[in-house]
Design a protein around this motif. Structure first.
Motif, mmCIF file in Angstrom:
data_model
loop_
_atom_site.group_PDB
_atom_site.id
_atom_site.type_symbol
_atom_site.label_atom_id
_atom_site.label_comp_id
_atom_site.label_asym_id
_atom_site.label_seq_id
_atom_site.Cartn_x
_atom_site.Cartn_y
_atom_site.Cartn_z
ATOM 1 N N SER A 116 38.757 70.798 80.313
ATOM 2 C CA SER A 116 38.126 69.660 80.738
ATOM 3 C C SER A 116 38.231 69.942 82.363
ATOM 4 O O SER A 116 38.942 70.366 82.999
ATOM 5 N N ILE A 117 37.077 69.258 82.940
ATOM 6 C CA ILE A 117 36.857 69.315 84.284
ATOM 7 C C ILE A 117 36.727 67.613 84.526
ATOM 8 O O ILE A 117 35.739 66.904 84.050
ATOM 9 N N VAL A 118 37.574 67.355 85.259
ATOM 10 C CA VAL A 118 37.844 65.630 85.409
ATOM 11 C C VAL A 118 37.488 65.357 86.978
ATOM 12 O O VAL A 118 37.856 66.073 87.876
ATOM 13 N N ILE A 119 36.420 64.420 87.021
ATOM 14 C CA ILE A 119 36.279 63.912 88.388
ATOM 15 C C ILE A 119 37.030 62.718 88.625
ATOM 16 O O ILE A 119 36.976 61.586 87.907
ATOM 17 N N LEU A 120 38.056 62.577 89.557
ATOM 18 C CA LEU A 120 38.765 61.696 89.864
ATOM 19 C C LEU A 120 38.551 60.540 90.946
ATOM 20 O O LEU A 120 37.677 61.243 91.782
ATOM 21 N N GLY A 121 38.885 59.327 90.972
ATOM 22 C CA GLY A 121 38.615 58.714 92.091
ATOM 23 C C GLY A 121 37.419 57.928 92.120
ATOM 24 O O GLY A 121 36.963 57.451 93.376
ATOM 25 N N LEU A 122 36.649 57.689 91.053
ATOM 26 C CA LEU A 122 35.230 56.896 90.984
ATOM 27 C C LEU A 122 35.603 55.556 90.969
ATOM 28 O O LEU A 122 36.215 55.087 89.931
ATOM 29 N N ASN A 123 34.678 54.612 91.674
ATOM 30 C CA ASN A 123 34.804 53.410 91.328
ATOM 31 C C ASN A 123 34.144 53.081 90.000
ATOM 32 O O ASN A 123 33.140 53.861 89.711
ATOM 33 N N PRO A 124 34.140 51.878 89.472
ATOM 34 C CA PRO A 124 33.275 51.721 88.068
ATOM 35 C C PRO A 124 32.042 51.947 88.113
ATOM 36 O O PRO A 124 31.422 52.518 87.146
ATOM 37 N N GLN A 125 31.353 51.490 88.983
ATOM 38 C CA GLN A 125 29.885 51.538 89.263
ATOM 39 C C GLN A 125 29.400 52.807 89.376
ATOM 40 O O GLN A 125 28.464 53.376 88.797
ATOM 41 N N ASP A 126 30.042 53.665 90.540
ATOM 42 C CA ASP A 126 29.942 54.951 90.631
ATOM 43 C C ASP A 126 30.126 55.814 89.351
ATOM 44 O O ASP A 126 29.304 56.759 89.127
ATOM 45 N N ARG A 127 31.083 55.352 88.812
ATOM 46 C CA ARG A 127 31.423 56.266 87.605
ATOM 47 C C ARG A 127 30.211 56.087 86.529
ATOM 48 O O ARG A 127 29.817 57.329 85.785
ATOM 49 N N THR A 128 29.654 54.957 86.117
ATOM 50 C CA THR A 128 28.585 54.784 85.185
ATOM 51 C C THR A 128 27.349 55.411 85.701
ATOM 52 O O THR A 128 26.579 56.172 84.961
ATOM 53 N N LEU A 129 27.146 55.576 87.300
ATOM 54 C CA LEU A 129 25.885 56.226 87.546
ATOM 55 C C LEU A 129 26.061 57.760 87.390
ATOM 56 O O LEU A 129 25.217 58.407 87.041
ATOM 57 N N ALA A 130 27.315 58.027 87.874
ATOM 58 C CA ALA A 130 27.489 59.837 87.668
ATOM 59 C C ALA A 130 27.481 60.116 86.308
ATOM 60 O O ALA A 130 26.998 61.202 86.225
ATOM 61 N N THR A 186 41.293 50.332 90.652
ATOM 62 C CA THR A 186 40.463 50.091 91.472
ATOM 63 C C THR A 186 39.546 51.562 91.070
ATOM 64 O O THR A 186 38.139 51.470 91.750
ATOM 65 N N THR A 187 39.959 52.446 90.844
ATOM 66 C CA THR A 187 39.172 53.757 90.453
ATOM 67 C C THR A 187 39.535 54.108 89.244
ATOM 68 O O THR A 187 40.298 53.917 88.529
ATOM 69 N N LEU A 188 38.364 55.019 88.697
ATOM 70 C CA LEU A 188 38.632 55.658 87.087
ATOM 71 C C LEU A 188 38.225 56.932 87.280
ATOM 72 O O LEU A 188 37.173 57.466 88.000
ATOM 73 N N PRO A 189 38.706 57.855 86.409
ATOM 74 C CA PRO A 189 38.567 59.268 86.025
ATOM 75 C C PRO A 189 37.295 59.414 85.160
ATOM 76 O O PRO A 189 36.732 58.521 84.483
ATOM 77 N N LEU A 190 36.504 60.447 85.579
ATOM 78 C CA LEU A 190 35.471 60.602 84.628
ATOM 79 C C LEU A 190 35.498 62.127 84.139
ATOM 80 O O LEU A 190 35.718 63.228 84.682
ATOM 81 N N ALA A 191 35.611 62.129 82.590
ATOM 82 C CA ALA A 191 35.941 63.517 81.921
ATOM 83 C C ALA A 191 34.922 63.928 81.053
ATOM 84 O O ALA A 191 34.522 63.397 80.011
ATOM 85 N N PRO A 192 33.747 64.318 81.601
ATOM 86 C CA PRO A 192 32.646 64.874 80.682
ATOM 87 C C PRO A 192 32.858 65.585 79.606
ATOM 88 O O PRO A 192 33.872 66.530 79.759
ATOM 89 N N ARG A 193 32.215 65.313 78.420
ATOM 90 C CA ARG A 193 32.466 66.242 77.222
ATOM 91 C C ARG A 193 31.745 67.544 77.616
ATOM 92 O O ARG A 193 30.684 67.680 77.469
#
Length: 208
Positions: free
Chosen positions: A44-58, A6-13
């Motif tokens: 890396s700095i990972v942002i955890l707990g984002l829903n898929p839509q918010d991950r795309t926006l972030a 239900t949530t995805l991590p975001l690891a910016p390069r």
């Protein structure tokens, strides 16, 4: 039925793990905006707990690429603090690490390949458990190959010593070319070495 997260991590390069204070504040603002948690993991700095839509926006708001890659590629190069920030550094591991990252990141290979660069023998980038690891000494770099920190953990082997910084990239190019030619699908570099022999790699890249 496969369970979908239900949530995805975001690891910016962040090549070399380097980030400016402005970028760091922006990352924190994005995490706060989308109610994500922040975790520092390696380079890396990972942002955890984002829903898929918010991950795309972030990701769009950050203006950065994601580190999400197919499994069989060269991953971001791990780099220690190095010069001028570490008094122990004998070589400029940051400059070398960024050059290697720029050259090889995302290249498709038979399996995943991780590279680590440290400025001194303390090997803070865990070079002995990277597929290709390098650590600085006064005369250049020591090159380690075949390490792995996964479920089938293994320490790498030293294949070359006192390599001048200017000769590291050509040598790593040869190692990766060997792996691309002889590695079997899904096989890590260390497994290729075990199957074909350490000496086979040494001869192929011109190290005797």
């Amino acid at each position: 039925m496969t369970h979908q997260p239900t949530t995805l991590p975001l690891a910016p390069r962040l090549p070399g793990g380097l980030v400016t204070p402005v970028m760091l504040r922006h990352l924190a603002d994005i995490a706060e905006k989308y109610t994500g948690a922040i975790k520092v993991a390696g380079n890396s700095i990972v942002i955890l707990g984002l829903n898929p839509q918010d991950r795309t926006l972030a990701l769009a708001e950050l203006g950065l690429d994601s580190q999400s890659l197919p499994a069989k590629t060269v991953r971001s190069v791990v780099v220690c603090a190095g010069k001028p920030y570490c008094s122990r550094a004998m070589q400029d591991s940051t400059a070398l690490g960024l050059a290697l990252d720029n050259e090889f990141y995302g290249a498709e290979l038979p399996g995943k390949l991780r590279i680590g660069v440290s400025g001194c023998p303390n090997a803070c980038s865990e070079v002995f458990v990277k597929d290709i690891g390098l650590y600085g000494v006064s005369a250049g770099y020591t090159v380690v190959v075949g390490g792995n920190s996964s479920r089938q953990a293994r320490a790498g082997r030293i294949i070359a010593e006192k390599i001048p910084p200017t000769e590291v990239l050509p040598l790593v190019t040869k190692i990766i070319a060997y792996y691309k030619s002889y590695g079997q699908p899904g096989e890590r570099l260390g497994q290729t070495m075990s199957r074909r022999g350490f000496e086979d790699l040494a001869i192929a890249i011109g190290i005797s």
